[in-house]
Design an enzyme around this catalytic site. Structure first.
Site, PDB file in Angstrom:
ATOM      1  N   LYS A   1       0.819  -1.216   0.000  1.00 15.92           N
ATOM      2  CA  LYS A   1       0.000   0.000   0.000  1.00 15.92           C
ATOM      3  C   LYS A   1       0.853   1.267   0.000  1.00 15.92           C
ATOM      4  O   LYS A   1       0.483   2.266  -0.616  1.00 15.92           O
ATOM      5  CB  LYS A   1      -0.950   0.012   1.197  1.00 15.92           C
ATOM      6  N   THR A   2       2.000   1.231   0.688  1.00 18.23           N
ATOM      7  CA  THR A   2       2.860   2.420   0.738  1.00 18.23           C
ATOM      8  C   THR A   2       3.362   2.773  -0.659  1.00 18.23           C
ATOM      9  O   THR A   2       3.421   3.946  -1.044  1.00 18.23           O
ATOM     10  CB  THR A   2       4.049   2.201   1.687  1.00 18.23           C
TER      11      THR A   2
ATOM     12  N   ASP B   1      -3.646   7.566   5.025  1.00 17.42           N
ATOM     13  CA  ASP B   1      -3.093   6.221   5.233  1.00 17.42           C
ATOM     14  C   ASP B   1      -3.645   5.643   6.537  1.00 17.42           C
ATOM     15  O   ASP B   1      -4.034   6.381   7.446  1.00 17.42           O
ATOM     16  CB  ASP B   1      -1.564   6.315   5.289  1.00 17.42           C
ATOM     17  N   GLU B   2      -3.684   4.305   6.626  1.00 17.78           N
ATOM     18  CA  GLU B   2      -4.159   3.611   7.837  1.00 17.78           C
ATOM     19  C   GLU B   2      -5.525   4.167   8.274  1.00 17.78           C
ATOM     20  O   GLU B   2      -5.758   4.473   9.439  1.00 17.78           O
ATOM     21  CB  GLU B   2      -3.141   3.764   8.982  1.00 17.78           C
TER      22      GLU B   2
ATOM     23  N   GLN C   1      -7.094  -4.839  10.275  1.00 16.49           N
ATOM     24  CA  GLN C   1      -6.012  -4.388  11.147  1.00 16.49           C
ATOM     25  C   GLN C   1      -6.441  -3.204  12.020  1.00 16.49           C
ATOM     26  O   GLN C   1      -5.601  -2.435  12.486  1.00 16.49           O
ATOM     27  CB  GLN C   1      -4.790  -4.025  10.316  1.00 16.49           C
TER      28      GLN C   1
ATOM     29  N   ARG D   1       2.808 -10.098  10.787  1.00 14.26           N
ATOM     30  CA  ARG D   1       4.120  -9.445  10.925  1.00 14.26           C
ATOM     31  C   ARG D   1       5.226 -10.376  10.415  1.00 14.26           C
ATOM     32  O   ARG D   1       6.344  -9.930  10.149  1.00 14.26           O
ATOM     33  CB  ARG D   1       4.428  -9.097  12.387  1.00 14.26           C
TER      34      ARG D   1
END
Length: 763
Positions: free
Chosen positions: A32-33, A224-225, A255, A608
């Site tokens: 996504k980044t 973002d997020e 998340q 993770r």
């Protein structure tokens, strides 16, 4: 457009569809980044959008810096002109320019958590409230929760429901505390982190002209997020984007794990209701983890009802199966984790930094730290005391803050008698009370102390005022480093630390020098247009734990709570404490919404891991000073049975007794839920609830040693101390006959049969 060639089809779609509302549902490890970065680059390079017209909101300065660096590689130095940063830093920047409209000075102080708690402690004391009932942390959480829901003091006091809730909680005067806290912050020219959001919302609500200005400045808004946004953050963002409607939000509802901080998962679940013409793009390919890890995560999160459906997949290798480790106690669990790290490091030429140990609560770290130290494995606890929270650093920063803002009560209280000037707490309290009773500024009382204080204290306070006036003049004409160096020397702080020749004293002196180095680095930065002391203080006030995580030795095992691990990735991850009432937490079992948040937290923990994942639980654990027996977490039941295996050293009996496929596969076409059977079987296994961790086993009532000559490999046996086990090998040659036995609780043991008393268990 070379950068588009690096993207898969959905990623490319997320980059080039720049107009209108868009939501990128980005699964873990889906890049996504990169999509956000290239979307901004595409706006500037291909669409000709002025970087000053783009607003990009993140949750850490570190994430913003990484994105800016990536964009700069694509389009060059123009990237520096994008309004990019955390919600708090961007809104702080707006407030610096517009604060006077709300009655604040433009150089307002930003209170950190310690400042807020200190102020609340003073308020509770002044109002003669019980400090055990009105604890600063509890009060601050209540106030923060109200601000994050846009509940101002007047609304709080007028709402009978809040009064009833406070009464039920045994804190009937909570509204009074909130009111006093808000007034004291305002008079001190200070905002806490929640105020940066609340006051921006008030600014846009009460000043339409200001809102209009920023709505037309920010033609494109990116978040973002997005799943971590709270009510205030979303309200402000929605208002800013309401004119041009070019809003792109990126997030993963799976998340969303910060409800305790005010994050509202409904923001992402209901986003389409606010923007009916929304374009939804799903980023479902995971580039981070192996197939076994991805499939395990998918199986777990599928149990949640409230979610945006997506099918996360990966082209990565199948990889190692997820290993489940069972231990007798939390201490043994720690030993297993440490020894596994040691073995993997030396067998696979791995570094400490390849490993992370994740836990539900910080209190779980103690036994793990001890085990790692015994194995001489370097580690760091992420989220511990940051550099800027150390006493000597806060002392000097308080001087710098007070020079910039003479109404900063918390900074004043910290430095007025530092180094000692003979000004006691009574004199300090009197100064503060006089200021409030006479409706005066704190600084007016300090400057004219002889009128309000008697004796030697008055002279000392006026000398202090003279010192601050000199520093203030310096700050008007010199940069942050020059002023800070002068203050550190002339205040006496550096001299006092230098004269302390203990190891601790030398460390504190070096820490202050390191702070001065940081300020020098700030002023030497060619990109910094404002090198003033106020600008530096604003920058460090908005740092998060993730931004402060520098290590002298970077090669360390990272230990952290799962909440702290969000956004990070590691080659090997251990998730410890997979037990009922610990994970999921006992406090999160009151509703389905709470349980689903805990499951999302487990999903974050799983995702993770890049190559290996270990899930560990203990049969007994010390909690709150008592040894308690434990049951494996319900979340272990939800794992994909084809993706797990039992650690061969710990728990082999469980695997062997549940079916022919010890690696976790099903022997009957998938109808045998290995994971569920595993957990249910373990729950039925009796555990001694009163013995110590080293003596969990209670011998059978009919225990009688069998003849050693009857022992055969593969037999199941019972030992009075070590419990049940399986005979792995026998050495019957010579006088010292031995048996190697894999015990379920105690691990592998080699016993001399002439001494060991073993009972053969009839199968």
């Amino acid at each position: 457009m070379e950068y588009l060639a690096q993207l898969n089809a959905p990623q490319r779609e997320g980059v080039i569809n720049t107009d209108g509302p868009c939501m990128l549902i980005a699964g873990a490890g889906s890049g996504k980044t990169r999509v956000l970065t290239y979307r901004i680059a595409h706006l500037i390079k291909e669409k000709g959008v002025d970087p000053f017209n783009i607003l990009s909101l993140t949750f850490t300065n570190k994430a913003a810096a990484e994105m800016r660096e990536r964009i700069e590689k694509v389009i060059g130095p123009e990237a520096r002109n994008v309004w990019m940063g955390t919600f708090h830093s961007i809104f702080s920047r707006i407030l610096r320019a517009e604060a006077n409209k709300l009655g604040y000075p433009n150089n307002f102080t930003i209170y950190d958590t310690d400042d807020s708690k200190s102020l609340l402690k003073s308020i509770v004391k002044e109002k003669n409230m019980d400090p055990q009932i009105y604890k600063p942390n509890v009060c601050l959480n209540r106030i923060s929760g109200a601000k994050n829901r846009l509940i101002e003091v007047k609304d709080y006091l007028a709402n009978a429901m809040y009064a009833e809730e406070d009464m039920m909680a045994g804190k009937p005067r909570m509204g009074e505390v909130y009111k006093a806290y808000a007034e004291r912050c305002f008079r001190a020219g200070a905002m806490d982190f929640d105020d940066l959001l609340l006051n921006t919302a008030k600014l846009f609500r009460d000043h339409p002209d200001v809102l209009h200005k920023y709505q037309h400045r920010f033609r494109y808004v990116l978040v973002d997020e997005f799943q971590d946004t709270n009510v205030v953050q979303y309200l402000i963002t929605k208002k800013l984007a309401s004119v041009n409607r070019n809003i792109c939000v990126v997030g993963d509802d799976a998340q969303s794990i910060y409800a305790f901080r005010g994050a509202d998962i409904q923001n992402i679940l209901n986003f389409e209701k606010d923007f009916p013409d929304l374009k939804i793009i799903k980023l479902e390919q995971n580039y981070r983890s192996t197939q076994n890890i991805v499939n395990s995560a998918n199986a777990v999160i599928a149990q949640n009802r409230s979610q945006l459906k997506k099918n996360v997949w990966t082209e990565n290798i199948e990889g190692e199966k997820v290993e489940i480790i069972k231990s007798a106690s939390d201490n043994e669990e720690a030993k297993v984790v440490a020894s596994t790290i040691f073995e993997l490091k030396h067998n696979n030429r791995m570094q400490n930094t390849d490993f992370a140990i994740l836990y539900r609560t910080n209190s779980q770290s103690r036994s793990l730290e001890e085990a790692l130290r015994r194995m001489n494995i370097k580690y760091r606890i992420y989220g511990g005391l940051s550099f800027y929270q150390r006493k000597e650093i806060k002392d000097l920063l308080s001087y710098l803050r007070f020079v910039v803002n003479q109404q900063d009560e918390q900074a004043f209280r910290r430095i007025i008698n530092l180094p000692r000037r003979g000004i006691g707490d009574t004199s300090v309290d009197k100064i503060v009370v006089q200021a409030y009773e006479h409706g005066m500024d704190l600084w007016d009382v300090v400057e004219n102390a002889s009128e309000y204080l008697g004796g030697r204290a008055a002279g000392a306070v006026e000398q202090f005022a003279t010192l601050i006036k000199r520093f203030k003049i310096e700050a008007q004409h010199r940069d942050a480093y020059e002023v800070a160096s002068t203050i550190a020397k002339d205040s006496g702080l550096l001299r006092e630390l230098y004269e302390d020749k203990t190891v601790e004293g030398l460390n504190r002196y070096e820490n202050v020098q390191e702070l001065l180095n940081a300020i020098k680095e700030f002023t030497d930065n060619p990109e910094a247009s404002d090198k003033s002391l106020g600008a530096f203080l604003q920058e460090i006030a908005l740092l998060t734990d993730a931004d402060n995580s520098k290590d002298a030795d970077p090669d360390v095992v990272q230990m952290m709570t799962i909440h702290s691990a969000k956004g990070l990735e590691f080659r090997v991850v251990f998730v410890v404490g997979m037990e009922e009432d610990l994970f999921p937490s006992q406090m999160m079992l009151n509703s389905r919404a709470d349980l689903e948040e805990e499951r999302r937290l487990f999903y974050v923990a799983i995702t993770r891991a890049q190559h290996r994942l270990y899930l560990s639980y203990a049969l007994s654990r010390y909690r709150f000073g008592r040894l308690k027996s434990c049951e494996p977490s319900r979340f272990l039941e939800e794992l994909n049975p084809d993706c797990i295996k039992i650690n061969k050293k710990y728990g082999s009996r469980d695997a062997a007794s549940l079916g022919p496929n010890q690696t976790g596969g099903s022997s009957n076409g998938g109808t045998n839920n290995f994971a569920k059977t595993l957990v249910e079987g373990l729950r039925k296994q009796p555990v001694n609830r009163t013995a110590t961790a080293a003596q969990v086993h209670r011998p059978s009532a009919n225990f009688a040693p069998s003849d050693p000559a009857l022992l055969k490999e593969g037999m199941r046996v019972e030992h009075q101390k070590f419990g049940y086990g399986k005979v792995e090998a026998l050495d019957m040659n010579g006088a010292n006959k031995k048996a190697k036995i894999q015990f379920e609780i105690s691990g592998e043991k080699t016993l001399l049969l002439s001494f060991a008393k073993l009972r053969i268990v009839e199968e």
